[in-house]
Design a protein around this motif. Sequence first.
Motif, PDB file in Angstrom:
ATOM      1  N   ALA A   1      27.640   9.010  43.680  1.00 19.15           N
ATOM      2  CA  ALA A   1      27.147  10.505  44.301  1.00 19.15           C
ATOM      3  C   ALA A   1      25.617  10.726  43.853  1.00 19.15           C
ATOM      4  CB  ALA A   1      28.162  11.453  43.985  1.00 19.15           C
TER       5      ALA A   1
ATOM      6  N   ILE B   1      34.823  13.957  46.575  1.00 15.90           N
ATOM      7  CA  ILE B   1      36.104  14.303  47.552  1.00 15.90           C
ATOM      8  C   ILE B   1      36.080  13.222  48.447  1.00 15.90           C
ATOM      9  CG2 ILE B   1      37.093  15.950  48.961  1.00 15.90           C
ATOM     10  CD1 ILE B   1      35.976  18.143  47.528  1.00 15.90           C
ATOM     11  N   ASP B   2      34.966  12.684  49.137  1.00 11.21           N
ATOM     12  CA  ASP B   2      35.242  11.730  49.942  1.00 11.21           C
ATOM     13  C   ASP B   2      35.483  10.209  49.313  1.00 11.21           C
ATOM     14  OD1 ASP B   2      34.990  13.270  52.159  1.00 11.21           O
ATOM     15  OD2 ASP B   2      32.768  13.152  52.187  1.00 11.21           O
ATOM     16  N   GLY B   3      35.568  10.262  47.960  1.00 11.07           N
ATOM     17  CA  GLY B   3      36.021   9.035  47.386  1.00 11.07           C
ATOM     18  C   GLY B   3      34.693   8.247  46.398  1.00 11.07           C
ATOM     19  N   CYS B   4      33.603   8.736  46.638  1.00 13.06           N
ATOM     20  CA  CYS B   4      32.498   8.331  45.693  1.00 13.06           C
ATOM     21  C   CYS B   4      32.829   8.813  44.351  1.00 13.06           C
ATOM     22  CB  CYS B   4      31.161   8.916  46.075  1.00 13.06           C
ATOM     23  SG  CYS B   4      30.593   8.662  47.716  1.00 13.06           S
TER      24      CYS B   4
ATOM     25  N   GLU C   1      27.365  16.867  45.862  1.00  9.54           N
ATOM     26  CA  GLU C   1      28.020  15.842  44.837  1.00  9.54           C
ATOM     27  C   GLU C   1      29.470  15.996  44.993  1.00  9.54           C
ATOM     28  OE1 GLU C   1      25.674  15.035  41.148  1.00  9.54           O
ATOM     29  OE2 GLU C   1      25.120  16.862  41.720  1.00  9.54           O
ATOM     30  N   GLU C   2      30.055  17.249  44.946  1.00 10.93           N
ATOM     31  CA  GLU C   2      31.349  17.484  45.138  1.00 10.93           C
ATOM     32  C   GLU C   2      32.226  17.037  46.271  1.00 10.93           C
ATOM     33  OE1 GLU C   2      31.784  21.490  44.332  1.00 10.93           O
ATOM     34  OE2 GLU C   2      31.195  21.645  42.095  1.00 10.93           O
ATOM     35  N   ALA C   3      31.224  17.361  47.437  1.00 13.74           N
ATOM     36  CA  ALA C   3      31.721  16.554  48.800  1.00 13.74           C
ATOM     37  C   ALA C   3      31.908  15.132  48.595  1.00 13.74           C
ATOM     38  CB  ALA C   3      31.084  17.314  49.619  1.00 13.74           C
ATOM     39  N   ALA C   4      30.824  14.384  48.040  1.00 11.52           N
ATOM     40  CA  ALA C   4      30.855  13.150  48.126  1.00 11.52           C
ATOM     41  C   ALA C   4      31.946  12.418  47.236  1.00 11.52           C
ATOM     42  CB  ALA C   4      29.227  12.796  47.330  1.00 11.52           C
TER      43      ALA C   4
ATOM     44  N   ASP D   1      27.307  21.508  45.648  1.00 13.64           N
ATOM     45  CA  ASP D   1      28.409  21.173  46.523  1.00 13.64           C
ATOM     46  C   ASP D   1      28.246  19.770  47.339  1.00 13.64           C
ATOM     47  OD1 ASP D   1      29.278  23.616  46.267  1.00 13.64           O
ATOM     48  OD2 ASP D   1      28.215  24.704  47.850  1.00 13.64           O
TER      49      ASP D   1
END
Length: 314
Positions: A219, A211-214, A206-209, A204
């Motif tokens: 990530a 989603i934030d544009g990384c 990496e996925e959140a990073a 999660d």
Amino acid sequence: MTISELRSLASESGSRGARNGAGRTGAGRPPSNALLPTKKKRTWRSYSVYAGLVLIFAYCLAPFYWMIVSSLRRTADIFDNTLLPAPFSLENYVKVFDGSTMFGQALLNSLIVAGTTTVFALVLGVFAAYAISRLNFRFKSVILGVIIATSMFPGISVVVPLLRFFTDLGWINTYQAMIIPNLSFAIPLAVWNLTTFMTQLPFDLEEAAMIDGCTKWQAFRKVLLPLAAPGVFTTAILTFIHSWNEFIIALSMINDPKIQTATVAISKFTGATEFQAPFGEQMAAGVIVTVPLVIMVLIFQRRIVEGLTAGAGK
């Protein structure tokens, strides 16, 4: 109902309430002696555990203790069996660094070989562990099994082919003749440790990073790699120790005293005569080679334990 009857009913209800309150207080409040800490009685099992730990501790440290004691004896007293050197002497340490053994250069060579091996093993191991633990592709388990299988071959089994191959390349008496064979054993160790560690990290993050544009690389570099720092640090320590202690490859590939590592230099110490073994000098050199590793482990033992136990429980 008369006044006397009402008074008797009121007194009876009050007495019942007092009894009920006392019962609740007694049930809800522990007795005063229960608040005091109780001292656990040690059983024979607990004492046997401590005795076993003491025996293991003594068994592991006895050779190192005897090496230190022997290194502090004079040459004439090297075969004494006393628990402490009498008299105390630094004669062996002076002989180790007198220049004839080139032990100082050998320590520098060991540092170069072990440090270079550790850096390359970590770089390759981190990327390989990330691919195996985070990406989905076929035969992932087979690839990991092959990597681990390569580390199971004893070093002596690859000496003759490597000696012939490096002779044709002109790599005998060079650092790469020691570093590359060390990598064949250090990289599987690094990949296995880092793969086990990275598998426990949540996806999660990496996925959140991302989603934030990384990007996936960002990530990995900004999120996953800092979280994997304990595992990377532990792998670096273990890889360095393995490369520092390597002997058979360095002995086979190096003939030049200026390139040989510390372990090889110790094996080639000579006494005053051809058939005399300089036990005191070898013990002193063994202490010098071992003490930096012991100090490093003691300083970073918390990080090592964190890296080895991280991901053990969820």
